[in-house]
Each structure stands twice: as C-alpha cells, then as structure tokens.
Design an enzyme around this catalytic site. Sequence first.
Site, short mmCIF file in Angstrom:
data_model
loop_
_atom_site.label_atom_id
_atom_site.label_comp_id
_atom_site.label_asym_id
_atom_site.label_seq_id
_atom_site.Cartn_x
_atom_site.Cartn_y
_atom_site.Cartn_z
N ARG A 363 0.99 -1.36 0.10
CA ARG A 363 0.00 -0.10 0.04
C ARG A 363 0.80 1.08 -0.22
NH1 ARG A 363 -0.41 -0.58 5.85
NH2 ARG A 363 -2.22 -2.26 5.80
N ASP A 492 -2.26 -0.63 10.42
CA ASP A 492 -1.45 -1.70 10.71
C ASP A 492 -1.82 -2.15 12.14
OD1 ASP A 492 0.26 -2.15 8.44
OD2 ASP A 492 1.66 -0.49 8.89
C1 GLC Z 1 2.62 3.48 8.30
C2 GLC Z 1 2.73 2.24 7.33
C3 GLC Z 1 1.29 2.34 6.55
C4 GLC Z 1 0.24 2.35 7.22
C5 GLC Z 1 0.20 3.45 8.28
C6 GLC Z 1 -0.86 3.30 9.42
O1 GLC Z 1 2.55 4.83 7.84
O2 GLC Z 1 3.58 2.55 6.49
O3 GLC Z 1 1.49 1.30 5.53
O4 GLC Z 1 -0.85 2.23 6.68
O5 GLC Z 1 1.43 3.45 9.09
O6 GLC Z 1 -0.78 2.12 10.04
#
Ligand code: GLC
Length: 802
Positions: A363, A492
């Site tokens: 992503r 995450d």
């Molecule tokens: C960090 C990660 C990303 C994720 C975000 C929220 O920025 O790199 O992939 O979507 O955290 O958890």
Amino acid sequence: MQYGYFDDLNREYVITRPDTPAPWANYLGSPAYGAILSNNAGGYSFVKSGANGRILRYRFNADDKPGRYVYLRDRSSGDYWSVSWQPVAKPLSQFHSECRHGTGYSVISSEYSGIRAEVLYYVPLGQTYEVWKVCVENKSGEKRDLSAVGFAELTNANNYEQDGVNLQYSQFISRTYIKHGQMILQTINENCMLSENCGLKDESNGLQRFFALAGAPVTSYCGDRDVFLGAYHSYSNPEAIERGSCGNEDCYNGNPCGALQTDFTLAPGESCEFCFLLGAHTEEEAKKILDAYTSEPSRPNREVDELKRFWGEKLSGLMVHTPDKKFDSMVNIWNAYQCFITFTWSRAASFIYCGLRDGFGYRDEVQDLEGIIHLDPEMALGKLRMMISGQVSNGAGLPLIPYDYRPGHVKLPGDPGYNYDSYRGDDALWLFPAVWKYICETGKTEFLDEIIPFADKGEATVYEHLKRAISFSQTHSGSHGLPAGLYADWNDCLRLGEQGESVFIAFQLYLAMDILKKIAVMRHDKETEEQMTSDAAKLKKSIFENCWQGDRFIRGIRADGVKVGSAGDPEADFWLNPQSWAVISGCADSEQGKTVLENVENRLLTEYGAALFEPPYREHGFDGARMLLFNASTKENAGIFSQTQGWLILAEALLGRGDAAYRCYRACNPAEMNEKAEIRRIEPYVHGQSTEGIHSPHFGRAHVHWLTGTASTVMVGCVEGILGLRPTPDGIVISPSVPSDWKEFTMRKVFRGKVLNITVRNPDGAQGGKTEIVLNGTNLHSDFISADLLQSENEVVVTMVK
Ligand code: GLC
C-alpha cells in the site's frame, strides 16, 4: 522558535541557526547511489540499499554523527573548527552558519574567525559517487595559514548489521591504502579479488571504496578512524586535528576512514576551492573520477546547474501562486519534492528507517506513486506496473514486494520465509485510484489492456487485475457482507481478521466499484457495468444498515459482532477515516458528509491536525487493537496520523467546504510550524508520519521525517481537493475549494504536454462547488475542459460561482 526560511526562488530551505531541534535532512542522489545529509553534515551514504550497500556509518537515535566533515585549522594559532557547526561546535556567538537544502544538493557554510567556508554536497546526475566541493575565503585583514581536512567514516562491510554488530568478523576484513598521493582506497575482503581465490567472490566481498581530494595537494592522510580520532577523543576534537597532521597511517583491521588534509595560505580577500570525492569504486574507476575533477575545476558548478535544471523541470508541471505563500512553497516545491523522495526511497533510508526492511510495502508504494502522477505520470508508470505485478492471482496484493522481486519467483503469505502469514484487506484496492489517476492524467486508456503478470502464476490485462482485486474483497468478507479486515486494513494496528469487517475497506471497495464501473462504461462492457452497479448498491445498503449511526460511520465490526467506533463506546468511539472515506468514496451524500465532517471538526480536529480517533485506547482494548501498545495520543493510538490529514482535506474539498479544507490543511502544513519549530521538532519543510495529540505532554511534536505516505495524500488533497484539478479520461475538471477570502489565484499546469495558464477568480467569496470556465476566450459554461479543445498554450479563466 524559527531556525530558517523558505527561499522559493532558489527552491531552497535555508537554515540560519544550526542548533535545530532535530537533524534537518536532505536527500542526494538516486537509487544507484543515495545519500542523506543533515544541516550539521550528519548522515550516511549507500549503494542501492541503506542496509546492504552502506558506505558511511551513522549512529541512529543518537547525536546525528558521524557525517561528512570538513575541519578547518589555523596553523598559526592551532584553533580549529568544522565548516558545519557540528562536530566541533564553536560557540554560536562567534560561529555563523547557514545550510541551504536544495533539490538534490545542500550547501553548508560558515564564518568564523574571519574565514568564510562553504561545502556544497551533491551526487552528480546519473553518477554513483558524491562530491563535497569546498570553498574557503579569507575575510580577515591578514594573511592566514590554514589546513582543511575532509573526513568520512567508512563502514567495514556493506551490510549495516555486519558492520555494526558482528564486530568479531567485520573488524578484520578491511584495510586502506594511500594511492596516487591523493586518494584513500579501502578494500574489503581483498583476498577474494585475487584470481586464485575468485571462486570465493560474491556481492559482499572483494569491494573497494575511495575517498579522494581533487584540486589541492594532500599534505597528510589517515585511513584509520581510531588513529584519526585518538583514544578518548571524539569527532569534536580529533587528535589528528589538534596535532595539525593526520599522521599518514593506513588502516589494517579496526575501523577505516578517509581523512585527507590539505594546507594552504590565503592572503586577505583570497579564496581557494577543492573537492572531496567519495564512492564505491575500484582504484582505476576512482582515478578517472579524480582526474575529471582535477582537470576541470568548474565541473561542480556545471553539475549542480544540471541538477537544478533536472529538478526544476520535474517540479514545473504544476506551479501555483495563491494568497498563501506557505501553501505555495509546499505545493510547488517541498511537498512535491518529498513525493519524489518517498517514491524513490520508499521506507528504506532516513534517520529513522535504517534500511533493514527487506521490501516495498504494497500500500505504501501504490500510495506514494499517486503523489507524482500529476507531475511525472510516466515515472509513476514503471512502479505502477511493478505493483500490479505484485498482485497475486487470487486478487490480493502481496503485503511485501522484495527488492529483487520477479513475478513468479516469490513466496506468498503463509509460505515459510515470507514475512507476513496472511494478506491485508486493503492492499490491492489502492490500485484503483492509482490506475485511474494515471489514465486520467495521460489519457492513455490503452494501459487497461496491457498484460501484466501476477505474482504467483499467470498474467492478465490491467482491467482483469482490477476485477480480481474487487473479487478478492468480495470473497473475503464477513457476515454483514462487508470486506474482511484480515491482517490489517490501512491501519497496521487494527487486526480484524478473517471474519471481522472493516468499514475503511468497505469504502475503498465502494470507490473501487465506482471506478471499475466507469471503466466498464468506457469499454462498453455492459456485464461488468451492471455487476458493479448492483454490487455497489448492495455494499452501500449493508454499510448504511450496519455502520451508519446518524452522526458517524463506525470503524468496523469485530468477528464476535461487536462494533468498533460506535456511539457510547468508552474509548475510541469516533474515528476519522470512516468519515473522510465515506465522502471520498461517494457513498455518503452531501448532507451525511457534512454531518460527519462537522463531527470530525468538533471531536478530532486540533491546532496540529485531526486525531485518528478519540478517546485513545487505554483500558478497553481488544485483541485486534494493537495500537494499545502505543502511549495515548501517539501514532495509531489516537495520534494525529499525518497521512490521514490529506484524506480529510480532500473530503472537505469534495464537499465544497473550502474554509474547512483549508483549516485542515493549515493545521497539518509543516511550513505553518516554521516559527514554532521547537514544538514540531522535525523539518518544517517536510511532512512526518504522525504528530502527538492532545493527551500527550508533547502535543504538536512530530515524528518520522520524510518517508511517509503523508507526502502523497496531502499532495492529492491539495491538487485534487483545494486546487480542484481533476483530470478525467477525456479532459480536466477545474473546481477549486478554497477559503472564501481567496479572491484570485493562478496556476500553471502542464496537462498531456499542453500548458494551462489558469486564473481562478472568486469575486463572491465562494468556497467551492460550481465554476464556469472560459478557455482561450470562449465560455464553456461548465467546469470541464475537453482535452481536444486544448492548444499548446492555453489561457483559462475559472470563475467560482456561489
Ligand atoms: C505506516 C505504514 C502504512 C500504514 C500506516 C498506518 O505509515 O507505513 O503502511 O498504512 O502506518 O498504520
């Protein structure tokens, strides 16, 4: 407190006092040779990978040392200092310094005891070495006998961990030589280079690096860091500098370095120039590089001009001139530059990321490329293709794409040795806005027919790839028919699993269906069009039946049926992303959108941006709420997660709420913190990953500089949202959502090779909504310009109508 200012004319940020609250960095080079450099010359260099091609040492999470130091010494008085304030750190009452971070280069200069000195650091375009061009000028009224010493602390091994941790091995594999009187050559496992042993040669051994001086004679040298510094000395007071001679010692085991001294005398007003050169090259190659700079002293000027031109062209695709200078600095220069940097370096090399992550996050990459499509769609295309080829034939995105990725030769989630044991719900859905933007920016709808492999087996058109992404979400759904959150959705820390459902993904899916439907219409694919129409309606029905609570959308439904982000929950009852995405996806109507965004403004928006949710998890977490691990108001535990600010800006703008969109933008614009840098701490010219929220004693402190998806989401929020530049497959819609007191502003946009000189007029103080466009004198009575009406240069007058 203010430590610097934006010099937009030169595309530079100028740091006027060096004791910044954190190292303020810049990036040099390209993936072939990269370097990160702070305003105090701290930082490191690497070939291809920050973790596996590390040339220069840097101690993370410490005091921004070591770095690319140039020491100066007065040979008569014995007084010495460094051109950058650190590491010698002379009292700031006597030492004046400036650092200009530009696009692909930085200049650090100082004036101390009548001597002005400057180091220009850069990596020439397309080259795999770096140049530190030094200029020393005697501004005192008397003749001065001076020495300059360039110092670089070399790693013993390309692998960052080997170098830093496996000392019983790495300290015994490298040595240095002085060559041609002007160069320190470092070898690593040099015996592997001998023909009899070449069977042992691999990528990690038999390496050579060099540190050279061009344009001035070397008067002493040192290849051994410990000899250079001396026992119980440090970078601030190396024995070699105190003594006035580097001692002419090579390194044999221990810790290598490059230290080269040159002595010179300057009459009053006189100056001299020379260059230190550094890279991972063989002696022969290094000699050629050295000769090139020796024979052409003006080469650095030419090369830096080239760099400036290169970046100038890259950034020139969109230039805006609005009543807000800080907005302009970011959109025209720094946010755009940061988008290119995140696109290039992903999450691999900064003062926070030491490079050990072994691949591209799905992503992250797809979002990053959205940030450059409006400036360089063809550059974005290469990565877009790679990411599409990182989609598995079941439709899911691979959570992590290895750096040496080859479709068909990759482990999948669940396979031994692959970092993730299951898919994430959102990954492949990011392809929809990315592919759509590419097509709309370029008009190249034929891209949809391009055949691209899947990560595991087989290949298909881009169109088919997109269909599979939707089908993955549909076949991985919970009991309410909403997509499963799986290992994580965008968040995450939110693990909703195979049965738990994610409202964020539901909105992503809704948007994806809308995009696929538009594509199906373009392709006269009736079946898909009808399918998407009915699937989207079904999805919307379930969202409204199960997730809409009149003043908010909930965040998800756990596998046990408990709702997350529901009115009355003791913690985390109100979340940001489902509200902004309800609008972005087009699922909420404008009344519902207004209701939820007003609620966001009341519940979540602070002077530094909107929190991810409120209140933070403390006592009422659940197994899938891993954000509980963070302190309250920090990162995913209700911190002000910067990436989400871009979506909020976009959502406000799409509703035509220009004042609100701009309020949200200003709250998260780093440049707005330029005068309050001691609160934000990280660079005022780049977005960070998150800011601490109201429950933190350090409300407003920001973290994780440079490499963050924030760069692209905020850029999109500005370009498509506030500025309202929204290309379509056939042309471009221009429908800004600006603060009501912006009466007029201009934009120069390059669109499909044509130049649009746009003047936006807002006589009645509108905030967005309707516009009327006059193109080259003809009133189009619409907010849309068909691409076939465009000439090579166009005068566009957009009037915002209240
Ligand atoms: C960090 C990660 C990303 C994720 C975000 C929220 O920025 O790199 O992939 O979507 O955290 O958890």
